[in-house]
Design a protein around this motif. Structure first.
Motif, PDB file in Angstrom:
ATOM      1  N   TYR A   3     -29.437  -8.016  16.247  1.00  0.00           N
ATOM      2  CA  TYR A   3     -30.863  -7.892  15.988  1.00  0.00           C
ATOM      3  C   TYR A   3     -31.057  -7.620  14.520  1.00  0.00           C
ATOM      4  CZ  TYR A   3     -35.427  -5.766  15.656  1.00  0.00           C
ATOM      5  OH  TYR A   3     -36.697  -5.455  15.288  1.00  0.00           O
ATOM      6  N   SER A   5     -33.819  -6.500  11.593  1.00  0.00           N
ATOM      7  CA  SER A   5     -35.151  -5.964  11.399  1.00  0.00           C
ATOM      8  C   SER A   5     -35.919  -6.741  10.356  1.00  0.00           C
ATOM      9  CB  SER A   5     -35.056  -4.496  10.968  1.00  0.00           C
ATOM     10  OG  SER A   5     -34.422  -4.415   9.717  1.00  0.00           O
ATOM     11  N   ILE A  11     -44.546 -11.452  17.121  1.00  0.00           N
ATOM     12  CA  ILE A  11     -44.169 -11.225  18.507  1.00  0.00           C
ATOM     13  C   ILE A  11     -45.442 -10.934  19.285  1.00  0.00           C
ATOM     14  CG2 ILE A  11     -41.859 -10.388  18.006  1.00  0.00           C
ATOM     15  CD1 ILE A  11     -42.899  -7.563  18.268  1.00  0.00           C
ATOM     16  N   GLU A  15     -44.244  -7.725  23.887  1.00  0.00           N
ATOM     17  CA  GLU A  15     -42.931  -7.399  23.320  1.00  0.00           C
ATOM     18  C   GLU A  15     -42.982  -6.204  22.367  1.00  0.00           C
ATOM     19  OE1 GLU A  15     -40.617 -11.547  22.781  1.00  0.00           O
ATOM     20  OE2 GLU A  15     -42.556 -11.449  21.758  1.00  0.00           O
ATOM     21  N   LEU A  16     -44.183  -5.700  22.119  1.00  0.00           N
ATOM     22  CA  LEU A  16     -44.329  -4.659  21.110  1.00  0.00           C
ATOM     23  C   LEU A  16     -43.551  -3.392  21.449  1.00  0.00           C
ATOM     24  CD1 LEU A  16     -45.617  -3.673  18.496  1.00  0.00           C
ATOM     25  CD2 LEU A  16     -47.631  -2.982  19.812  1.00  0.00           C
ATOM     26  N   GLU A  18     -40.874  -2.954  23.253  1.00  0.00           N
ATOM     27  CA  GLU A  18     -39.441  -3.156  23.069  1.00  0.00           C
ATOM     28  C   GLU A  18     -39.094  -3.169  21.584  1.00  0.00           C
ATOM     29  OE1 GLU A  18     -35.924  -6.421  24.106  1.00  0.00           O
ATOM     30  OE2 GLU A  18     -37.962  -6.693  24.890  1.00  0.00           O
ATOM     31  N   TYR A  19     -39.954  -3.775  20.777  1.00  0.00           N
ATOM     32  CA  TYR A  19     -39.717  -3.841  19.334  1.00  0.00           C
ATOM     33  C   TYR A  19     -39.769  -2.438  18.724  1.00  0.00           C
ATOM     34  CZ  TYR A  19     -39.896  -5.730  14.602  1.00  0.00           C
ATOM     35  OH  TYR A  19     -39.605  -6.032  13.302  1.00  0.00           O
ATOM     36  N   ARG A  22     -36.541  -0.661  19.396  1.00  0.00           N
ATOM     37  CA  ARG A  22     -35.444  -1.123  18.553  1.00  0.00           C
ATOM     38  C   ARG A  22     -35.547  -0.539  17.146  1.00  0.00           C
ATOM     39  NH1 ARG A  22     -35.121  -7.600  20.073  1.00  0.00           N
ATOM     40  NH2 ARG A  22     -34.212  -7.354  22.159  1.00  0.00           N
ATOM     41  N   CYS A  23     -36.750  -0.532  16.626  1.00  0.00           N
ATOM     42  CA  CYS A  23     -36.943   0.036  15.286  1.00  0.00           C
ATOM     43  C   CYS A  23     -36.633   1.536  15.279  1.00  0.00           C
ATOM     44  CB  CYS A  23     -38.379  -0.209  14.815  1.00  0.00           C
ATOM     45  SG  CYS A  23     -38.735  -1.945  14.483  1.00  0.00           S
ATOM     46  N   LYS A  76     -45.304  -7.156  14.055  1.00  0.00           N
ATOM     47  CA  LYS A  76     -44.011  -6.551  13.741  1.00  0.00           C
ATOM     48  C   LYS A  76     -44.164  -5.403  12.747  1.00  0.00           C
ATOM     49  CE  LYS A  76     -40.423  -9.897  14.754  1.00  0.00           C
ATOM     50  NZ  LYS A  76     -39.229 -10.561  14.229  1.00  0.00           N
ATOM     51  N   GLY A  79     -45.301  -2.542  14.669  1.00  0.00           N
ATOM     52  CA  GLY A  79     -44.226  -2.038  15.523  1.00  0.00           C
ATOM     53  C   GLY A  79     -43.237  -1.176  14.761  1.00  0.00           C
ATOM     54  N   LYS A  80     -42.900  -1.611  13.550  1.00  0.00           N
ATOM     55  CA  LYS A  80     -41.980  -0.831  12.717  1.00  0.00           C
ATOM     56  C   LYS A  80     -42.554   0.562  12.439  1.00  0.00           C
ATOM     57  CE  LYS A  80     -40.105  -4.893  10.324  1.00  0.00           C
ATOM     58  NZ  LYS A  80     -40.096  -5.647   9.061  1.00  0.00           N
TER      59      LYS A  80
END
Length: 284
Positions: A3, A5, A11, A15-16, A18-19, A22-23, A76, A79-80
């Protein structure tokens, strides 16, 4: 599956979450650096802004603003920053507060007026509560990581009282509850300045001025809590620990005495054997 970043393709909203997860994991494992010293923090996702330096609360404000920003903003990017909000609340803020509490445990303040008076057990206050939405308050607070024990809606005044766990983790959650409302400019000072903004929910930690209020809020706090300073609680905790150690020492000593008695009795021959041995001596 690897993955990166740095991917900038959009996205979907589905999917937000899940994103964000991950962040958050990237921040947690150190792939992205946020803390540069005890007082200096930087946003790892806004390098083009001359690497602005933030205090922790200001970085939280920045991340919250971007995460809650316009729907037109890149998903994205949002999301970050939502992952950064979670990391600050769940990891950085807890780490800093743990250090502060460790210091309190080592150096207990003395004298009058050196510590704030909190309502104990730890309680938070929500103001401008919509009675129709009050049934969802506990779940909403739990989802935001505050782990409330219960939420009580008061009969008048538009208040609800949030009860937290009685330990230091409960104190931490109560303080973070208060800080989040302050960051959103919906803390106690904001409420006192504009108490009639009924569409806004305000929150803070209950202290002595709330406890001494007349009306339903003060009555509830007086009935269900006491006023204590942090130093009071630390001293009380040490006293309880001392009593616990003393009780354990007494129990251990009693067990040792009992074991000694059992071993002594075990080593003695039965009375019948002693009598037989005595008879044999007489025959000889």
């Amino acid at each position: 599956m690897s993955y990166s970043s740095e991917e900038e393709t959009d996205i979907s909203d589905s999917e937000l979450d899940e994103y964000v997860d991950r962040c958050y994991e990237q921040l947690k494992d150190g792939s992205r650096k946020v803390k540069f010293s005890d007082e200096v923090y930087r946003c790892p996702y806004c390098p083009g802004k001359k690497k602005l330096v933030y205090a922790l609360k200001d970085l939280l404000q920045h991340a919250s603003d971007v995460g809650k920003g316009s729907q037109n903003r890149d998903i994205k990017h949002k999301g970050k920053h939502l992952g950064l909000v979670r990391y600050i609340k769940d990891d950085l803020a807890q780490e800093d507060l743990s250090s502060e509490l460790a210091g309190l445990a080592l150096e207990v303040p003395t004298g009058n007026g050196v510590s704030e008076l909190f309502v104990w057990p730890w309680m938070g206050i929500l103001a401008n509560v919509d009675a129709e939405k009050s049934s969802r308050l506990k779940n909403d607070l739990a989802e935001r990581g505050f782990d409330p024990v219960r939420v009580r809606l008061l009969s008048t005044g538009g208040y609800a009282v949030v009860e937290f766990k009685r330990d230091w983790s409960g104190f931490y959650r109560a303080i973070m509850f208060e800080k989040e409302f302050e960051v959103d400019r919906r803390g106690k000072k904001d409420y006192c300045a504009s108490p009639h903004l009924a569409d806004e929910l305000y929150g803070w930690v209950a202290r002595d001025d709330d406890y001494n209020l007349k009306g339903s809020l003060g009555e509830y706090l007086q009935k269900n809590g006491d006023l204590k300073t942090i130093s009071d609680l630390v001293v009380d905790e040490k006293r309880k620990t001392g009593l616990l150690i003393a009780n354990l020492s007494n129990t251990i000593q009693e067990l040792r005495t009992r074991v000694d008695e059992l071993e002594s009795n075990y080593c003695k021959p039965p009375a019948a054997d002693i009598h037989v041995a005595s008879q044999k001596d007489e025959i000889q």
